[in-house]
Write a protein that holds these residues in place. Structure first.
Motif, PDB file in Angstrom:
ATOM      1  N   ILE A  22       4.038  51.152  49.504  1.00  7.77           N
ATOM      2  CA  ILE A  22       4.954  50.031  49.381  1.00  7.77           C
ATOM      3  C   ILE A  22       6.373  50.575  49.386  1.00  7.77           C
ATOM      4  N   LEU A  23       7.187  50.079  50.295  1.00  7.51           N
ATOM      5  CA  LEU A  23       8.580  50.495  50.376  1.00  7.51           C
ATOM      6  C   LEU A  23       9.303  50.059  49.108  1.00  7.51           C
ATOM      7  N   CYS A  24      10.102  50.960  48.517  1.00  5.80           N
ATOM      8  CA  CYS A  24      10.749  50.606  47.248  1.00  5.80           C
ATOM      9  C   CYS A  24      12.270  50.666  47.301  1.00  5.80           C
ATOM     10  N   LYS A  25      12.847  51.038  48.426  1.00  3.39           N
ATOM     11  CA  LYS A  25      14.304  51.072  48.540  1.00  3.39           C
ATOM     12  C   LYS A  25      14.745  50.297  49.769  1.00  3.39           C
ATOM     13  N   GLY A  26      15.895  49.646  49.650  1.00  5.11           N
ATOM     14  CA  GLY A  26      16.438  48.885  50.757  1.00  5.11           C
ATOM     15  C   GLY A  26      16.067  47.417  50.662  1.00  5.11           C
ATOM     16  N   ASN A  28      14.092  45.820  52.516  1.00  2.00           N
ATOM     17  CA  ASN A  28      12.682  45.582  52.799  1.00  2.00           C
ATOM     18  C   ASN A  28      11.791  46.064  51.661  1.00  2.00           C
ATOM     19  N   SER A  29      12.357  46.230  50.486  1.00  2.98           N
ATOM     20  CA  SER A  29      11.573  46.653  49.323  1.00  2.98           C
ATOM     21  C   SER A  29      10.421  45.692  49.092  1.00  2.98           C
ATOM     22  N   GLY A  30       9.260  46.260  48.799  1.00  2.00           N
ATOM     23  CA  GLY A  30       8.063  45.465  48.583  1.00  2.00           C
ATOM     24  C   GLY A  30       7.181  45.363  49.807  1.00  2.00           C
ATOM     25  N   LYS A  31       7.655  45.866  50.951  1.00  8.89           N
ATOM     26  CA  LYS A  31       6.877  45.786  52.186  1.00  8.89           C
ATOM     27  C   LYS A  31       5.708  46.768  52.127  1.00  8.89           C
ATOM     28  N   PRO A  32       4.479  46.290  52.315  1.00  7.35           N
ATOM     29  CA  PRO A  32       3.335  47.192  52.330  1.00  7.35           C
ATOM     30  C   PRO A  32       3.281  47.977  53.642  1.00  7.35           C
ATOM     31  N   LEU A  33       2.931  49.250  53.537  1.00  7.19           N
ATOM     32  CA  LEU A  33       2.880  50.150  54.684  1.00  7.19           C
ATOM     33  C   LEU A  33       1.527  50.848  54.734  1.00  7.19           C
ATOM     34  N   PRO A  38       9.153  58.587  52.321  1.00  8.61           N
ATOM     35  CA  PRO A  38       9.718  59.168  51.096  1.00  8.61           C
ATOM     36  C   PRO A  38      10.088  58.152  50.020  1.00  8.61           C
ATOM     37  N   ASN A  39      10.577  56.984  50.394  1.00 11.06           N
ATOM     38  CA  ASN A  39      11.012  55.978  49.426  1.00 11.06           C
ATOM     39  C   ASN A  39       9.942  54.917  49.234  1.00 11.06           C
ATOM     40  N   SER A  40       8.820  55.315  48.668  1.00  9.37           N
ATOM     41  CA  SER A  40       7.752  54.337  48.524  1.00  9.37           C
ATOM     42  C   SER A  40       6.934  54.569  47.261  1.00  9.37           C
ATOM     43  N   PHE A  41       6.227  53.509  46.887  1.00 12.55           N
ATOM     44  CA  PHE A  41       5.218  53.579  45.845  1.00 12.55           C
ATOM     45  C   PHE A  41       3.874  53.699  46.553  1.00 12.55           C
ATOM     46  N   VAL A  42       2.876  54.157  45.826  1.00 17.07           N
ATOM     47  CA  VAL A  42       1.525  54.182  46.365  1.00 17.07           C
ATOM     48  C   VAL A  42       0.663  53.280  45.485  1.00 17.07           C
ATOM     49  N   CYS A  43      -0.182  52.510  46.122  1.00 15.00           N
ATOM     50  CA  CYS A  43      -1.114  51.620  45.428  1.00 15.00           C
ATOM     51  C   CYS A  43      -2.505  52.202  45.620  1.00 15.00           C
ATOM     52  N   ILE A  44      -3.097  52.672  44.544  1.00 13.99           N
ATOM     53  CA  ILE A  44      -4.420  53.300  44.604  1.00 13.99           C
ATOM     54  C   ILE A  44      -5.449  52.299  44.088  1.00 13.99           C
ATOM     55  N   CYS A  45      -6.342  51.880  44.990  1.00 17.27           N
ATOM     56  CA  CYS A  45      -7.339  50.862  44.671  1.00 17.27           C
ATOM     57  C   CYS A  45      -8.715  51.495  44.500  1.00 17.27           C
ATOM     58  N   LYS A  46      -9.622  50.728  43.918  1.00 18.32           N
ATOM     59  CA  LYS A  46     -10.977  51.230  43.673  1.00 18.32           C
ATOM     60  C   LYS A  46     -11.906  51.040  44.863  1.00 18.32           C
ATOM     61  N   ASN A  47     -11.666  50.007  45.674  1.00 22.50           N
ATOM     62  CA  ASN A  47     -12.538  49.744  46.820  1.00 22.50           C
ATOM     63  C   ASN A  47     -11.745  49.022  47.906  1.00 22.50           C
ATOM     64  N   GLN A  48     -12.387  48.793  49.039  1.00 18.83           N
ATOM     65  CA  GLN A  48     -11.714  48.167  50.183  1.00 18.83           C
ATOM     66  C   GLN A  48     -11.339  46.720  49.899  1.00 18.83           C
ATOM     67  N   LYS A  49     -12.178  46.007  49.161  1.00 21.97           N
ATOM     68  CA  LYS A  49     -11.887  44.604  48.847  1.00 21.97           C
ATOM     69  C   LYS A  49     -10.602  44.500  48.027  1.00 21.97           C
ATOM     70  N   GLN A  50     -10.455  45.350  47.032  1.00 14.28           N
ATOM     71  CA  GLN A  50      -9.250  45.350  46.205  1.00 14.28           C
ATOM     72  C   GLN A  50      -8.025  45.760  47.029  1.00 14.28           C
TER      73      GLN A  50
END
Length: 142
Positions: A22-26, A28-33, A38-50
């Protein structure tokens, strides 16, 4: 549904199968990628559905410019991870109460994204054709 783990992206951390960025600067912050930057968060999920649930939730929030209210900073606006986590968990709880409608909406959005991708490809081909037609005439005069 359990909430995923959000953290600041670091190339040192090992990637998992069920994560997105997820982009966190600029603005377009909040845009999933799908690929890290370099300027992003990572979302670590348990499965594909999540992963699908949160990816499309964030996509919708980003398209609706929902994250603009969380932007901080005057020169380069950014989102703080704590505020981001709180807002995502709040919105996920709201959407979870309407799971069937949400799933139908996500399916429609996926179809629209695919159509948009096809149209972009067609426009690129049309531009290439225009360029080739003009180049043919310019080449013959030299």
């Amino acid at each position: 549904m359990h909430s995923p783990k959000f953290q600041t992206y670091s190339p040192k951390n090992q990637a998992t199968e069920f994560e997105f960025y997820i982009l966190c600067k600029g603005l377009n912050s909040g845009k999933p990628l799908t690929a890290p930057c370099p300027n992003s968060f990572v979302c670590i999920c348990k499965n594909q559905k999540q992963k699908d649930f949160y990816f499309w939730l964030l996509f919708g929030l980003w398209k609706a410019k929902h994250f603009h209210q969380l932007l901080t900073g005057s020169v380069i606006p950014f989102i703080r991870i704590a505020e981001f986590k709180q807002e995502v968990s709040t919105q996920a709880a709201v959407v979870s109460t309407q799971e069937n409608e949400y799933t139908a909406t996500v399916d429609k959005i996926k179809q629209l994204e695919e159509r948009e991708k096809n149209i972009r490809q067609q426009l690129a081909l049309i531009n290439d054709l225009k360029r080739a037609m003009i180049y043919r005439h310019l080449k013959s005069k030299i």
